[in-house]
Design a protein around this motif. Structure first.
Motif, short mmCIF file in Angstrom:
data_model
loop_
_atom_site.label_atom_id
_atom_site.label_comp_id
_atom_site.label_asym_id
_atom_site.label_seq_id
_atom_site.Cartn_x
_atom_site.Cartn_y
_atom_site.Cartn_z
N ASN A 21 -0.21 -6.36 38.41
CA ASN A 21 1.09 -6.54 39.05
C ASN A 21 2.15 -5.70 38.34
O ASN A 21 2.54 -6.00 37.22
N TYR A 77 -0.74 -20.42 42.27
CA TYR A 77 0.37 -21.14 42.90
C TYR A 77 -0.17 -22.49 43.39
O TYR A 77 -1.37 -22.63 43.63
N MET A 131 6.28 -9.83 39.57
CA MET A 131 6.71 -10.93 40.44
C MET A 131 5.58 -11.89 40.76
O MET A 131 5.79 -13.07 40.97
N GLU A 132 4.36 -11.36 40.86
CA GLU A 132 3.23 -12.15 41.35
C GLU A 132 2.63 -12.96 40.21
O GLU A 132 2.42 -12.46 39.10
N LYS A 133 2.33 -14.25 40.49
CA LYS A 133 1.64 -15.08 39.49
C LYS A 133 0.15 -15.13 39.87
O LYS A 133 -0.22 -14.88 41.01
N TYR A 184 14.97 -10.81 45.19
CA TYR A 184 15.78 -12.04 45.16
C TYR A 184 17.12 -11.82 45.88
O TYR A 184 17.43 -12.55 46.84
N ARG A 242 2.67 -12.55 47.44
CA ARG A 242 2.78 -13.53 46.35
C ARG A 242 4.08 -13.32 45.59
O ARG A 242 4.69 -14.28 45.09
N GLY A 243 4.52 -12.07 45.53
CA GLY A 243 5.84 -11.80 44.95
C GLY A 243 6.93 -12.48 45.76
O GLY A 243 7.85 -13.12 45.22
N SER A 289 6.92 -16.17 45.01
CA SER A 289 7.64 -16.48 43.75
C SER A 289 9.14 -16.50 43.97
O SER A 289 9.85 -17.41 43.51
N GLU A 332 10.26 -19.53 46.11
CA GLU A 332 10.24 -20.77 45.32
C GLU A 332 11.45 -20.80 44.37
O GLU A 332 12.07 -21.84 44.18
N GLN A 333 11.81 -19.62 43.81
CA GLN A 333 12.98 -19.56 42.93
C GLN A 333 14.27 -19.82 43.70
O GLN A 333 15.15 -20.56 43.25
#
Ligand code: NAD
Length: 339
Positions: A51, A60, A55-57, A291, A14-15, A18, A21-22
Protein backbone atom coordinates in the motif's frame (compact mmCIF):
# COMPACT_ATOMS: atom_id res chain seq x y z
CA UNK A 1 -27.75 11.95 6.98
CA UNK A 2 -26.46 10.36 3.78
CA UNK A 3 -26.69 6.57 3.60
CA UNK A 4 -23.69 5.33 1.68
CA UNK A 5 -22.49 2.34 -0.29
CA UNK A 6 -19.02 1.47 -1.57
CA UNK A 7 -18.37 -0.60 -4.71
CA UNK A 8 -14.93 -2.17 -5.16
CA UNK A 9 -12.93 -3.27 -2.12
CA UNK A 10 -9.50 -3.57 -3.73
CA UNK A 11 -6.52 -1.50 -2.59
CA UNK A 12 -8.16 1.87 -3.18
CA UNK A 13 -11.63 0.72 -2.10
CA UNK A 14 -10.17 -0.29 1.24
CA UNK A 15 -8.56 3.14 1.37
CA UNK A 16 -12.04 4.65 0.88
CA UNK A 17 -13.34 2.38 3.64
CA UNK A 18 -10.66 3.68 6.05
CA UNK A 19 -11.55 7.28 5.18
CA UNK A 20 -15.32 6.71 5.48
CA UNK A 21 -14.86 5.06 8.89
CA UNK A 22 -12.73 8.05 9.96
CA UNK A 23 -15.30 10.56 8.66
CA UNK A 24 -18.07 8.77 10.59
CA UNK A 25 -15.88 8.71 13.73
CA UNK A 26 -15.32 12.47 13.25
CA UNK A 27 -19.08 13.09 13.22
CA UNK A 28 -19.61 13.77 9.51
CA UNK A 29 -23.27 13.16 8.78
CA UNK A 30 -22.95 9.91 6.77
CA UNK A 31 -23.63 6.26 7.49
CA UNK A 32 -21.86 3.61 5.44
CA UNK A 33 -24.25 0.67 5.22
CA UNK A 34 -23.33 -1.47 2.21
CA UNK A 35 -20.20 -2.81 0.55
CA UNK A 36 -19.97 -4.58 -2.78
CA UNK A 37 -17.23 -6.57 -4.52
CA UNK A 38 -17.47 -9.34 -7.09
CA UNK A 39 -14.54 -11.11 -5.40
CA UNK A 40 -15.49 -12.67 -2.01
CA UNK A 41 -11.81 -12.55 -1.00
CA UNK A 42 -12.12 -8.76 -0.93
CA UNK A 43 -14.05 -9.09 2.37
CA UNK A 44 -11.16 -10.85 4.06
CA UNK A 45 -7.74 -10.07 5.40
CA UNK A 46 -5.26 -8.98 2.71
CA UNK A 47 -1.59 -8.18 2.40
CA UNK A 48 -1.52 -4.41 2.63
CA UNK A 49 2.27 -4.14 2.67
CA UNK A 50 2.37 -2.80 -0.90
CA UNK A 51 0.00 0.00 0.00
CA UNK A 52 1.75 3.12 -1.25
CA UNK A 53 -0.72 5.67 0.03
CA UNK A 54 -0.82 4.42 3.61
CA UNK A 55 -4.62 4.27 3.62
CA UNK A 56 -5.48 0.59 3.32
CA UNK A 57 -5.45 -1.69 6.39
CA UNK A 58 -4.92 -5.47 6.25
CA UNK A 59 -8.07 -6.14 8.27
CA UNK A 60 -11.49 -4.53 8.71
CA UNK A 61 -14.60 -5.52 10.65
CA UNK A 62 -16.83 -6.29 7.64
CA UNK A 63 -19.61 -7.66 9.88
CA UNK A 64 -20.79 -4.05 10.45
CA UNK A 65 -21.94 -3.78 6.83
CA UNK A 66 -24.34 -5.46 4.41
CA UNK A 67 -22.14 -7.27 1.91
CA UNK A 68 -23.00 -7.79 -1.77
CA UNK A 69 -21.35 -9.53 -4.72
CA UNK A 70 -23.11 -7.52 -7.46
CA UNK A 71 -23.88 -3.84 -7.71
CA UNK A 72 -27.38 -4.66 -9.03
CA UNK A 73 -28.14 -6.64 -5.87
CA UNK A 74 -26.85 -3.87 -3.65
CA UNK A 75 -28.88 -1.19 -5.43
CA UNK A 76 -32.00 -3.38 -5.38
CA UNK A 77 -31.84 -4.13 -1.66
CA UNK A 78 -30.58 -0.86 -0.14
CA UNK A 79 -31.92 2.68 0.02
CA UNK A 80 -28.75 4.67 -0.60
CA UNK A 81 -28.04 8.37 -1.11
CA UNK A 82 -24.40 8.23 -2.19
CA UNK A 83 -22.18 5.47 -3.58
CA UNK A 84 -18.40 5.58 -4.02
CA UNK A 85 -17.32 3.63 -7.12
CA UNK A 86 -13.79 2.25 -6.77
CA UNK A 87 -13.70 -0.49 -9.40
CA UNK A 88 -11.03 -0.87 -12.14
CA UNK A 89 -10.94 2.05 -14.58
CA UNK A 90 -12.53 0.24 -17.56
CA UNK A 91 -15.67 -0.28 -15.44
CA UNK A 92 -16.02 3.26 -13.99
CA UNK A 93 -18.56 4.49 -16.51
CA UNK A 94 -20.75 1.33 -16.47
CA UNK A 95 -20.90 1.03 -12.69
CA UNK A 96 -21.27 4.78 -12.04
CA UNK A 97 -24.18 4.96 -14.52
CA UNK A 98 -25.92 1.99 -12.84
CA UNK A 99 -25.68 3.87 -9.54
CA UNK A 100 -26.89 7.19 -10.94
CA UNK A 101 -29.75 5.56 -12.88
CA UNK A 102 -31.14 4.55 -9.48
CA UNK A 103 -31.24 8.24 -8.49
CA UNK A 104 -28.14 7.95 -6.27
CA UNK A 105 -25.28 10.49 -6.08
CA UNK A 106 -21.92 9.08 -7.18
CA UNK A 107 -18.26 9.66 -6.39
CA UNK A 108 -16.32 7.71 -9.02
CA UNK A 109 -12.56 7.23 -8.81
CA UNK A 110 -10.07 8.74 -11.24
CA UNK A 111 -9.40 8.56 -14.14
CA UNK A 112 -12.97 9.44 -15.11
CA UNK A 113 -12.99 6.95 -18.03
CA UNK A 114 -10.85 5.94 -20.97
CA UNK A 115 -12.90 7.66 -23.70
CA UNK A 116 -14.71 10.99 -24.06
CA UNK A 117 -17.89 9.11 -25.00
CA UNK A 118 -17.87 7.31 -21.63
CA UNK A 119 -17.18 10.59 -19.79
CA UNK A 120 -20.06 12.30 -21.60
CA UNK A 121 -22.38 9.39 -20.79
CA UNK A 122 -21.54 9.77 -17.08
CA UNK A 123 -22.27 13.53 -17.17
CA UNK A 124 -25.50 13.03 -19.13
CA UNK A 125 -26.63 10.25 -16.76
CA UNK A 126 -26.07 12.50 -13.72
CA UNK A 127 -28.10 15.30 -15.37
CA UNK A 128 -30.90 12.98 -16.50
CA UNK A 129 -31.33 11.62 -12.97
CA UNK A 130 -30.76 14.96 -11.22
CA UNK A 131 -27.94 13.56 -9.07
CA UNK A 132 -24.43 14.82 -8.28
CA UNK A 133 -21.36 13.20 -9.88
CA UNK A 134 -17.79 13.88 -8.85
CA UNK A 135 -14.58 12.20 -10.01
CA UNK A 136 -11.88 11.34 -7.46
CA UNK A 137 -9.21 13.75 -8.72
CA UNK A 138 -7.99 13.98 -5.16
CA UNK A 139 -5.04 16.34 -5.66
CA UNK A 140 -7.50 19.24 -5.90
CA UNK A 141 -8.20 18.61 -2.20
CA UNK A 142 -4.70 17.58 -1.09
CA UNK A 143 -3.21 20.17 1.31
CA UNK A 144 -0.07 21.15 -0.61
CA UNK A 145 -1.82 21.33 -4.00
CA UNK A 146 -4.78 23.22 -2.52
CA UNK A 147 -2.32 25.72 -1.03
CA UNK A 148 -0.58 26.04 -4.40
CA UNK A 149 -3.94 26.75 -6.05
CA UNK A 150 -4.32 29.76 -3.72
CA UNK A 151 -1.24 31.36 -5.32
CA UNK A 152 -3.04 31.13 -8.66
CA UNK A 153 -6.37 32.50 -7.41
CA UNK A 154 -4.95 35.32 -5.24
CA UNK A 155 -2.17 36.31 -7.65
CA UNK A 156 0.02 36.80 -4.57
CA UNK A 157 3.21 36.02 -6.52
CA UNK A 158 2.02 37.54 -9.78
CA UNK A 159 1.12 35.74 -12.99
CA UNK A 160 2.23 32.13 -13.55
CA UNK A 161 5.33 31.55 -15.66
CA UNK A 162 5.36 27.75 -15.69
CA UNK A 163 6.17 24.72 -13.59
CA UNK A 164 7.32 21.15 -13.24
CA UNK A 165 5.02 18.42 -11.88
CA UNK A 166 6.13 14.83 -11.37
CA UNK A 167 5.36 11.46 -9.79
CA UNK A 168 7.36 8.25 -9.72
CA UNK A 169 6.92 4.85 -8.14
CA UNK A 170 6.94 1.09 -8.57
CA UNK A 171 4.90 -0.99 -10.99
CA UNK A 172 1.35 -1.99 -9.99
CA UNK A 173 0.98 -5.68 -9.27
CA UNK A 174 -2.51 -6.26 -10.74
CA UNK A 175 -2.68 -7.13 -14.43
CA UNK A 176 -5.46 -4.75 -15.47
CA UNK A 177 -3.29 -1.71 -14.60
CA UNK A 178 -0.76 -2.89 -17.20
CA UNK A 179 -3.28 -3.31 -20.01
CA UNK A 180 -3.72 -0.18 -22.14
CA UNK A 181 -7.37 -1.00 -22.92
CA UNK A 182 -8.27 -1.54 -19.24
CA UNK A 183 -6.27 0.97 -17.22
CA UNK A 184 -4.70 3.25 -19.80
CA UNK A 185 -1.23 2.50 -18.42
CA UNK A 186 0.86 4.84 -16.31
CA UNK A 187 -0.18 7.80 -18.43
CA UNK A 188 -3.88 7.45 -17.61
CA UNK A 189 -3.63 5.91 -14.18
CA UNK A 190 -0.82 7.73 -12.34
CA UNK A 191 0.12 10.70 -14.53
CA UNK A 192 -3.57 11.71 -14.73
CA UNK A 193 -3.12 13.46 -11.35
CA UNK A 194 -0.58 15.89 -12.82
CA UNK A 195 -2.64 16.30 -16.00
CA UNK A 196 -5.56 17.29 -13.78
CA UNK A 197 -3.36 19.76 -11.90
CA UNK A 198 -2.18 21.40 -15.13
CA UNK A 199 -5.84 21.72 -16.15
CA UNK A 200 -6.92 23.01 -12.70
CA UNK A 201 -4.08 25.51 -12.28
CA UNK A 202 -3.42 26.84 -15.81
CA UNK A 203 -6.61 25.97 -17.71
CA UNK A 204 -6.83 24.00 -20.93
CA UNK A 205 -3.65 23.92 -23.04
CA UNK A 206 -3.93 24.46 -26.81
CA UNK A 207 -1.74 21.45 -27.57
CA UNK A 208 0.64 18.94 -26.04
CA UNK A 209 3.82 17.14 -26.96
CA UNK A 210 4.48 13.86 -25.13
CA UNK A 211 7.24 11.32 -25.38
CA UNK A 212 6.59 7.99 -23.71
CA UNK A 213 8.01 4.53 -23.39
CA UNK A 214 6.20 1.22 -23.07
CA UNK A 215 8.49 -0.97 -20.98
CA UNK A 216 5.92 -3.69 -20.19
CA UNK A 217 4.39 -5.21 -23.35
CA UNK A 218 0.68 -4.32 -23.73
CA UNK A 219 0.81 -1.54 -21.19
CA UNK A 220 -0.03 2.11 -21.78
CA UNK A 221 2.98 4.38 -21.39
CA UNK A 222 4.96 3.26 -18.33
CA UNK A 223 6.97 6.47 -18.44
CA UNK A 224 6.07 9.74 -20.11
CA UNK A 225 7.13 13.38 -20.27
CA UNK A 226 4.92 16.19 -21.58
CA UNK A 227 5.22 19.84 -22.57
CA UNK A 228 2.00 21.88 -22.63
CA UNK A 229 1.45 24.65 -25.18
CA UNK A 230 -0.49 27.80 -24.21
CA UNK A 231 -1.01 31.20 -25.81
CA UNK A 232 0.75 32.61 -22.72
CA UNK A 233 3.86 30.51 -23.48
CA UNK A 234 3.92 29.03 -19.98
CA UNK A 235 6.86 26.63 -19.61
CA UNK A 236 5.07 23.64 -18.07
CA UNK A 237 6.56 20.17 -18.01
CA UNK A 238 5.35 16.94 -16.37
CA UNK A 239 7.03 13.59 -15.88
CA UNK A 240 5.63 10.25 -14.79
CA UNK A 241 7.25 6.85 -14.29
CA UNK A 242 5.98 3.67 -12.65
CA UNK A 243 8.95 1.50 -13.54
CA UNK A 244 11.05 3.23 -10.91
CA UNK A 245 13.21 1.19 -8.53
CA UNK A 246 14.14 3.66 -5.78
CA UNK A 247 11.45 2.08 -3.59
CA UNK A 248 8.34 3.92 -2.46
CA UNK A 249 6.32 6.57 -4.22
CA UNK A 250 7.27 10.21 -4.77
CA UNK A 251 5.44 13.21 -6.12
CA UNK A 252 6.03 16.94 -6.10
CA UNK A 253 6.16 20.19 -8.01
CA UNK A 254 7.88 23.47 -8.65
CA UNK A 255 5.56 26.30 -9.74
CA UNK A 256 7.11 29.51 -11.08
CA UNK A 257 5.45 32.91 -10.97
CA UNK A 258 6.62 36.39 -12.04
CA UNK A 259 7.21 37.34 -8.39
CA UNK A 260 8.33 34.05 -6.83
CA UNK A 261 8.40 30.26 -6.72
CA UNK A 262 6.46 27.58 -4.82
CA UNK A 263 8.14 24.20 -4.34
CA UNK A 264 6.89 20.91 -2.88
CA UNK A 265 9.51 18.16 -2.58
CA UNK A 266 7.02 15.55 -1.37
CA UNK A 267 7.52 16.36 2.29
CA UNK A 268 7.33 20.13 2.76
CA UNK A 269 5.90 22.96 0.68
CA UNK A 270 7.94 26.17 0.56
CA UNK A 271 7.47 29.51 -1.19
CA UNK A 272 10.03 32.17 -2.07
CA UNK A 273 9.76 35.79 -3.21
CA UNK A 274 11.76 37.34 -6.05
CA UNK A 275 14.40 38.56 -3.54
CA UNK A 276 14.91 34.86 -2.51
CA UNK A 277 13.34 35.43 0.92
CA UNK A 278 11.11 32.61 2.16
CA UNK A 279 7.40 33.24 2.71
CA UNK A 280 6.00 31.79 5.93
CA UNK A 281 3.22 29.40 4.89
CA UNK A 282 0.38 28.12 7.05
CA UNK A 283 0.62 24.55 8.37
CA UNK A 284 -0.83 22.14 5.85
CA UNK A 285 -3.17 19.47 7.27
CA UNK A 286 -1.61 16.06 6.60
CA UNK A 287 -4.83 14.31 5.56
CA UNK A 288 -3.93 13.25 2.02
CA UNK A 289 -6.55 13.93 -0.65
CA UNK A 290 -9.40 11.49 -0.04
CA UNK A 291 -10.56 12.67 3.37
CA UNK A 292 -11.11 16.31 2.30
CA UNK A 293 -12.39 15.18 -1.12
CA UNK A 294 -15.15 12.94 0.26
CA UNK A 295 -16.01 15.46 2.97
CA UNK A 296 -16.36 18.20 0.34
CA UNK A 297 -18.64 16.05 -1.82
CA UNK A 298 -20.83 15.17 1.17
CA UNK A 299 -20.97 18.87 2.13
CA UNK A 300 -22.06 20.09 -1.30
CA UNK A 301 -24.66 17.32 -1.63
CA UNK A 302 -26.09 18.23 1.78
CA UNK A 303 -26.01 22.00 1.24
CA UNK A 304 -26.94 21.96 -2.44
CA UNK A 305 -23.93 24.22 -3.17
CA UNK A 306 -22.30 24.22 -6.61
CA UNK A 307 -19.20 22.12 -7.16
CA UNK A 308 -16.69 24.91 -7.69
CA UNK A 309 -13.56 22.82 -7.09
CA UNK A 310 -14.01 19.64 -9.08
CA UNK A 311 -16.98 19.53 -11.48
CA UNK A 312 -17.19 16.43 -13.73
CA UNK A 313 -16.93 18.58 -16.88
CA UNK A 314 -13.44 19.58 -15.73
CA UNK A 315 -12.52 15.91 -15.13
CA UNK A 316 -13.65 15.23 -18.70
CA UNK A 317 -11.33 18.02 -19.91
CA UNK A 318 -8.51 16.27 -18.03
CA UNK A 319 -9.29 13.11 -20.01
CA UNK A 320 -9.31 15.22 -23.21
CA UNK A 321 -5.74 16.35 -22.43
CA UNK A 322 -4.61 12.82 -21.49
CA UNK A 323 -6.00 11.42 -24.77
CA UNK A 324 -4.03 14.07 -26.70
CA UNK A 325 -0.91 13.11 -24.73
CA UNK A 326 -1.45 9.43 -25.59
CA UNK A 327 -1.86 10.32 -29.27
CA UNK A 328 1.27 12.49 -29.20
CA UNK A 329 3.26 9.68 -27.56
CA UNK A 330 1.98 7.27 -30.24
CA UNK A 331 3.33 9.75 -32.83
CA UNK A 332 6.75 9.95 -31.20
CA UNK A 333 6.23 13.33 -29.53
CA UNK A 334 4.47 15.17 -32.36
CA UNK A 335 2.47 18.22 -31.24
CA UNK A 336 -1.23 17.30 -30.92
CA UNK A 337 -3.89 19.99 -30.71
CA UNK A 338 -6.62 19.61 -28.09
CA UNK A 339 -10.09 19.82 -29.55
N1 NAD B 1 -7.27 8.58 -6.30
C1 NAD B 1 -6.16 7.88 -6.21
O1 NAD B 1 -5.13 8.39 -5.81
C2 NAD B 1 -6.18 6.43 -6.60
C3 NAD B 1 -5.17 5.59 -6.14
C4 NAD B 1 -5.22 4.25 -6.50
C5 NAD B 1 -6.23 3.78 -7.34
N2 NAD B 1 -7.18 4.65 -7.80
C6 NAD B 1 -8.22 4.19 -8.73
O2 NAD B 1 -9.13 3.35 -8.04
C7 NAD B 1 -9.64 2.35 -8.90
C8 NAD B 1 -9.45 0.99 -8.24
O3 NAD B 1 -8.07 0.75 -8.06
P1 NAD B 1 -7.56 -0.40 -7.07
O4 NAD B 1 -6.11 -0.21 -6.90
O5 NAD B 1 -8.42 -0.47 -5.86
O6 NAD B 1 -7.83 -1.71 -7.98
P2 NAD B 1 -7.99 -3.20 -7.45
O7 NAD B 1 -7.85 -4.08 -8.65
O8 NAD B 1 -7.07 -3.41 -6.29
O9 NAD B 1 -9.47 -3.27 -6.87
C9 NAD B 1 -10.62 -3.25 -7.67
C10 NAD B 1 -11.70 -4.05 -6.95
O10 NAD B 1 -12.92 -3.90 -7.66
C11 NAD B 1 -13.58 -5.18 -7.69
N3 NAD B 1 -14.49 -5.16 -8.84
C12 NAD B 1 -14.19 -5.25 -10.16
N4 NAD B 1 -15.30 -5.11 -10.91
C13 NAD B 1 -16.34 -4.95 -10.05
C14 NAD B 1 -17.73 -4.77 -10.21
N5 NAD B 1 -18.28 -4.69 -11.43
N6 NAD B 1 -18.50 -4.67 -9.10
C15 NAD B 1 -17.95 -4.75 -7.86
N7 NAD B 1 -16.64 -4.92 -7.64
C16 NAD B 1 -15.83 -5.01 -8.73
C17 NAD B 1 -12.43 -6.17 -7.82
O11 NAD B 1 -12.81 -7.47 -7.41
C18 NAD B 1 -11.40 -5.55 -6.88
O12 NAD B 1 -11.53 -6.01 -5.55
C19 NAD B 1 -8.88 2.51 -10.23
O13 NAD B 1 -9.65 3.19 -11.16
C20 NAD B 1 -7.66 3.31 -9.85
O14 NAD B 1 -7.16 4.09 -10.91
C21 NAD B 1 -7.19 5.94 -7.41
Amino acid sequence: MLKMGLVGLGSMGRGHLSVLEQLMADGVDIKLVALCDIDPKAFGKVDATLNLEGMEKADYDFSKYHLYSTVEDMLENEELDLVNVVVPTYEHSTVACKVMNKGIHCLSEKPMALSLAQCQLMIDTAKKNNVRLMIGQCLRFWGEWALLKEFFTTGKLGAPVGGFYYRNGGTPTKDWFLCREKGGGGLFDQHIHDVDMVNYLYGMPKAVSTVGKICIPGSGYDTCATNYIYDENYCIHTENIWVNYEGGFRHGFRADFEEGTVVFDGTKIRAYKKDYSEIVLPDVPQLGGHYPEIKYFVDIIQSGAANTINPPESSMDTIRIALAEMQSADLGGQIVEIK
